[in-house]
Enzyme design. Structure first.
Site, PDB file in Angstrom:
ATOM      1  NE  ARG A 135     -53.011 -74.210  21.258  1.00 33.08           N
ATOM      2  CZ  ARG A 135     -52.480 -74.981  22.199  1.00 33.08           C
ATOM      3  NH1 ARG A 135     -51.255 -75.427  22.059  1.00 33.08           N
ATOM      4  NH2 ARG A 135     -53.174 -75.290  23.261  1.00 33.08           N
ATOM      5  CD  GLU A 181     -34.897 -76.171  29.861  1.00 30.85           C
ATOM      6  OE1 GLU A 181     -35.787 -75.709  29.131  1.00 30.85           O
ATOM      7  OE2 GLU A 181     -33.673 -76.004  29.627  1.00 30.85           O
ATOM      8  CD  GLU A 209     -35.862 -64.786  16.536  1.00 32.76           C
ATOM      9  OE1 GLU A 209     -36.997 -64.431  16.774  1.00 32.76           O
ATOM     10  OE2 GLU A 209     -35.512 -65.976  16.465  1.00 32.76           O
ATOM     11  CB  CYS A 259     -31.782 -71.808  17.757  1.00 32.82           C
ATOM     12  SG  CYS A 259     -32.498 -72.317  19.337  1.00 32.82           S
ATOM     13  CG  HIS A 317     -35.557 -78.472  14.435  1.00 32.33           C
ATOM     14  ND1 HIS A 317     -34.239 -78.109  14.402  1.00 32.33           N
ATOM     15  CD2 HIS A 317     -36.174 -77.593  15.252  1.00 32.33           C
ATOM     16  CE1 HIS A 317     -34.065 -77.037  15.159  1.00 32.33           C
ATOM     17  NE2 HIS A 317     -35.223 -76.710  15.686  1.00 32.33           N
TER      18      HIS A 317
HETATM   19  N1  GLN Z   1     -32.674 -74.723  27.258  1.00 26.82           N
HETATM   20  C1  GLN Z   1     -33.661 -74.682  26.232  1.00 26.82           C
HETATM   21  C2  GLN Z   1     -34.149 -76.084  25.939  1.00 26.82           C
HETATM   22  O1  GLN Z   1     -33.364 -76.975  26.040  1.00 26.82           O
HETATM   23  C3  GLN Z   1     -33.109 -74.090  24.968  1.00 26.82           C
HETATM   24  C4  GLN Z   1     -34.084 -74.139  23.846  1.00 26.82           C
HETATM   25  C5  GLN Z   1     -33.768 -73.264  22.675  1.00 26.82           C
HETATM   26  O2  GLN Z   1     -32.665 -72.823  22.507  1.00 26.82           O
HETATM   27  N2  GLN Z   1     -34.696 -73.034  21.826  1.00 26.82           N
HETATM   28  O3  GLN Z   1     -35.279 -76.285  25.568  1.00 26.82           O
HETATM   29 ZN    ZN Z   2     -31.774 -74.036  20.379  1.00 27.36          ZN
END
Ligand code: GLN
Ligand code: ZN
Length: 786
Positions: A22, A509, A630, A668, A719
């Site tokens: 990376r 998370e 996707e 997303c 983002h």
């Molecule tokens: N629950 C995930 C987060 O909050 C959802 C992320 C995603 O949809 N890419 O990171």
């Molecule tokens: Zn998302």
């Protein structure tokens, strides 16, 4: 620097650019943080290119690409190359500064430090260009933006510079370009009714200028990627392809064009493709194996056919003997001088080197091939075809044993899972009552304010969090210490959410390395890698799990963390799960059963988890289906089949609960117009979606469908590091209110916040809560928010 001249040309079409360790990510991030200079960044980039070329050469690749490298994204590179840079970025002409390039990629904060002073946009806040999926991959490109008075000019010499750079190192390369038609088709315009394709005549001279110079500098072949050729195309696009390649071949007749199609079969565009005045055609024989015979029989005698036989999208080892059996007749028929061997598409989409994986199950490992191994496979195939199978006997017999071992391994088949799958019909696939009834029950149970505020789940994965995880993984700290740390982070995040007044909380998370990996690691049938990163967008890479066998859930996965989090607050704590379709779409999936079967197996595992969470007392459970869209096939004719099993999988996982349990889902960046029926059929009580960059345009689908359930349209673009102001969010919410009813509307960011910093997240969410309050006040006083 090539094999014997009788050898078949062997190409890669493109290679991963992130570096085996990376390196590119580290270089980019330290540059963005102002810790290293532009020169440092460019040096790392050059070193990666050199290593890539050397690796391909060493492995026997004879058609080595250049300009497959990118600092961020090859479509953004193309926008910059042709000078398609919207005015907001403050560029007018001349070479495009790196700061402008990164502003297009990531946005720029006006008051943020900027290490490259002196550019027109300096000091100005700009948002990034839109980003979206590259065909049906998990790679994201920056959407080109065109205006109706768009002009083009060759504004970056990158393809020439990289061709020369390789030449200086002794490699004669085949430069790669995104084709003009695909480029225009991927773009968008804010000018109503304006079709970017109409810019082709203005764009072509820039391609011609570039191609001429490449030819002058010694390029004999150039690879031009037109993956749009595997889509459903209208006559205008087919006509654009004809005009583009007629124009190019007339202007630069000395250059041979390898026109690359991939990600599917050419299908009904075959007449168009075969008639184009190019020197070679590349076809994807993994996604479209059946097109080989018809194409080989109809191809013009002067056309070279590039056979995409090694899977550029998946990690499975190629069945070399089987492949040779399949293509040898065609090679005989066409002659070795008219055939090239290649992966199905650029190797960009697979990890770099299996050899780095020292902890993989040894059986599973023998079934896999990453970029480096795939290059060796390509070379083996090329050699077998030109010098006979005996010349590669060892490689073929190793491949044969891997095929047999995978077919017969008990690690892949689980009888209990098979029994459950055969009882599929007897399982409830829908909620007990219709949404309207559930909504009433839920409204009473939760008593939320108008426009409830929440977030999508994750909070910043700070260096501290990542370091703690790394220390734990290395064994430097005990599980106890690690969990104590995670509990403290979680508690602090909950305390802060209460403090700023969010209505529905999340635990953050922190314990999750990744939303798919975290679950895959607790399910059977998945393998994990240490270094197998692939680019998702820019400097964001993912390490997809490898789904190799039947899936089951030995024990509950998230209940403990949810229980702990809820114990700290009286506000509702949303439980967070990743949905089956997303787990599937973000994994490398076994190719020995249909995707629908693998997906339903995962769905049952998630269903069990949802039921356990409800039993533990969770009132709101979010099942993220970030990647549902996707997975859509590129051809419309195949959509229904996919959506049927995808929606069914979501419903299997979400419908084991009672009416009072509020099921959320999150998606997303997606366009919803054409899948809105499926979104409706998922029947989640609340869906949160990305809408901020598209200025709520995406909600039009929900409005015209009269989508009845609740929706949280994202009001801030996660983002970008930019902190949105209150006014920006109330403006977006006003747009949302024009499309949704007040009792449908939730307020949340576009997506999870794990990639952001607390310094960005805190003011942004404080503003978001303030925006919600303004909306409520305005509603109470009957004032229109405009
Ligand atoms: N629950 C995930 C987060 O909050 C959802 C992320 C995603 O949809 N890419 O990171
Ligand atoms: Zn998302």
């Amino acid at each position: 620097m090539s094999l014997s001249s009788s050898s078949l040309p062997v190409a890669t079409l493109g290679t991963p650019r992130i570096g085996p360790r990376r390196e590119l990510k580290l270089a980019l991030e330290s540059f963005w943080a102002g810790k290293t200079s532009e020169r440092d960044l460019l040096q790392t980039a050059a070193a990666l290119r050199t290593a890539n070329w050397a690796r391909q050469h060493a492995l026997g690749i004879t058609v080595i690409p250049s300009n497959d490298f990118s600092l961020y994204d090859q479509v953004l590179d193309t926008s910059v190359m042709v000078g398609a840079i919207p005015a907001v970025y403050g560029w007018e002409s001349g070479p495009v500064p790196l700061a402008t390039y990164f502003a297009m990629a990531r946005g720029a904060q006006g008051d943020a430090h900027d290490t490259s002073c002196g550019h027109a946009h300096h000091g100005r806040s700009v948002v990034a260009q839109e980003m979206t999926k590259w065909f049906d991959t998990n790679y994201h490109y920056m959407v080109p933006e065109f205006s109706k008075d768009q002009t083009f000019a060759l504004s970056s010499r990158k393809p020439i510079a990289e061709f020369e750079e390789a030449k200086a190192l002794g490699y004669h390369t085949r430069p790669v370009l995104v084709g003009p038609v695909t480029f225009l088709k991927l773009g968008k315009s804010h000018d109503a009714g304006f079709d970017p394709l109409s810019l082709l005549d203005r764009l072509l001279p820039v391609y011609v200028e570039l191609l001429r110079e490449l030819a002058q500098r010694g390029a004999d072949w150039v690879q031009i990627d037109e993956p749009c050729l595997v889509l459903d195309l209208d006559e205008a696009t087919r006509d654009a392809l004809k005009r583009a390649y007629a124009g190019i071949s007339a202007a630069v007749p000395e250059l041979k064009i390898m026109l690359a199609t991939y990600f599917g079969e050419v299908g009904d565009n075959l007449d168009t493709a075969l008639a184009l005045p190019v020197a070679g055609l590349h076809i994807d024989l993994k996604r479209g194996p059946d097109q080989l015979a018809p194409i080989a029989s109809r191809i013009r005698p002067d056309l070279v056919l590039s056979l995409g036989v090694v899977d550029g999208r998946n990690v499975w080892r190629t069945d070399l003997s089987g492949t040779l059996d399949r293509i040898t007749p065609v090679v005989k028929q066409m002659g070795t001088h008219r055939v090239q061997i290649a992966p199905s598409c650029s190797l960009l989409h697979v990890p770099i080197d299996l050899a780095l994986e020292t902890d993989l199950d040894p059986d599973v490992k023998t079934w896999l091939a990453f970029s480096v191994q795939k290059m060796a496979e390509l070379a083996t195939l090329g050699k077998a075809l030109s010098q006979g199978r005996a010349s590669v006997a060892d490689a073929l017999s190793a491949s044969d044993s891997a095929v047999i071992s995978r077919d017969t391994s008990p690690k892949i088949h689980n009888d209990a899972v098979a029994r459950r799958m055969s009882g599929l019909a007897s399982v409830r696939h829908n909620r007990q009552s219709p949404f309207a009834q559930r909504a009433e029950i839920q409204r009473k149970a939760f008593d939320l304010p108008r426009f409830p505020t929440t977030t999508i789940g994750s909070f910043p994965q700070t260096a501290t969090v990542r370091n703690a995880r790394a220390s734990f993984t290395r064994g430097d700290i005990t599980l106890d210490t690690y969990e104590k740390f995670l509990r403290a982070e979680t508690a602090e995040a909950i305390r802060w959410q209460e403090e700023i007044g969010l209505d529905v909380l999340v635990h953050g998370e922190f314990e999750r390395n990744d939303m798919v990996q975290y679950f895959g690691e607790q399910l059977t049938g998945f393998a994990f890698t240490k270094h197998a990163w692939v680019q998702s967008y820019g400097s964001r890479y993912v390490r997809p799990p490898i789904l190799f066998g039947d899936v089951s859930r030995p024990t509950s996965m998230t209940v403990g963390w949810w229980r702990y989090a809820q114990s700290l607050t009286a506000k509702p704590m949303k439980a967070m799960l990743t949905g089956p379709v997303t787990i599937l779409n973000w994994s490398f999936v076994r190719d020995d059963v249909p995707r629908s079967v693998a997906c339903r197996q995962i769905a049952f595992a998630i269903r069990d988890e949802v039921i356990d969470l409800e039993e533990a007392g969770a009132g709101m459970i979010q099942i993220d289906e970030a990647a549902l869209r996707e997975g859509l096939p590129l051809r419309k004719s195949q959509w229904k089949t996919y959506l049927d099993w995808a929606v069914d999988s979501f419903r299997i996982s979400s419908s084991g609960v009672q009416d009072k349990t509020q099921v959320h889902t999150h998606m997303c960046y997606s366009e919803f117009n054409d899948i809105i029926d499926a979104i409706g059929a998922m029947d989640a009580d609340v869906i949160s979606i990305e809408t901020s960059r598209s200025k709520m345009e995406l909600l039009d689908a929900f409005r015209s469908y009269k989508y009845p359930n609740e929706i949280g349209p994202g009001v801030y673009d996660i983002h970008s590091p930019r902190v949105p102001e209150i006014g920006e969010m109330t403006e977006l919410l006003t747009l949302a209110r024009q499309r949704l009813t007040d009792d449908q509307l939730w307020i949340n960011p576009d997506c999870g916040l794990k990639t952001r910093k607390w310094e960005e997240v805190k003011p942004a969410l404080v503003n978001m809560v303030a925006a919600a309050r303004e909306m409520r006040t305005a509603l109470a006083s009957g004032r229109r928010m405009n």
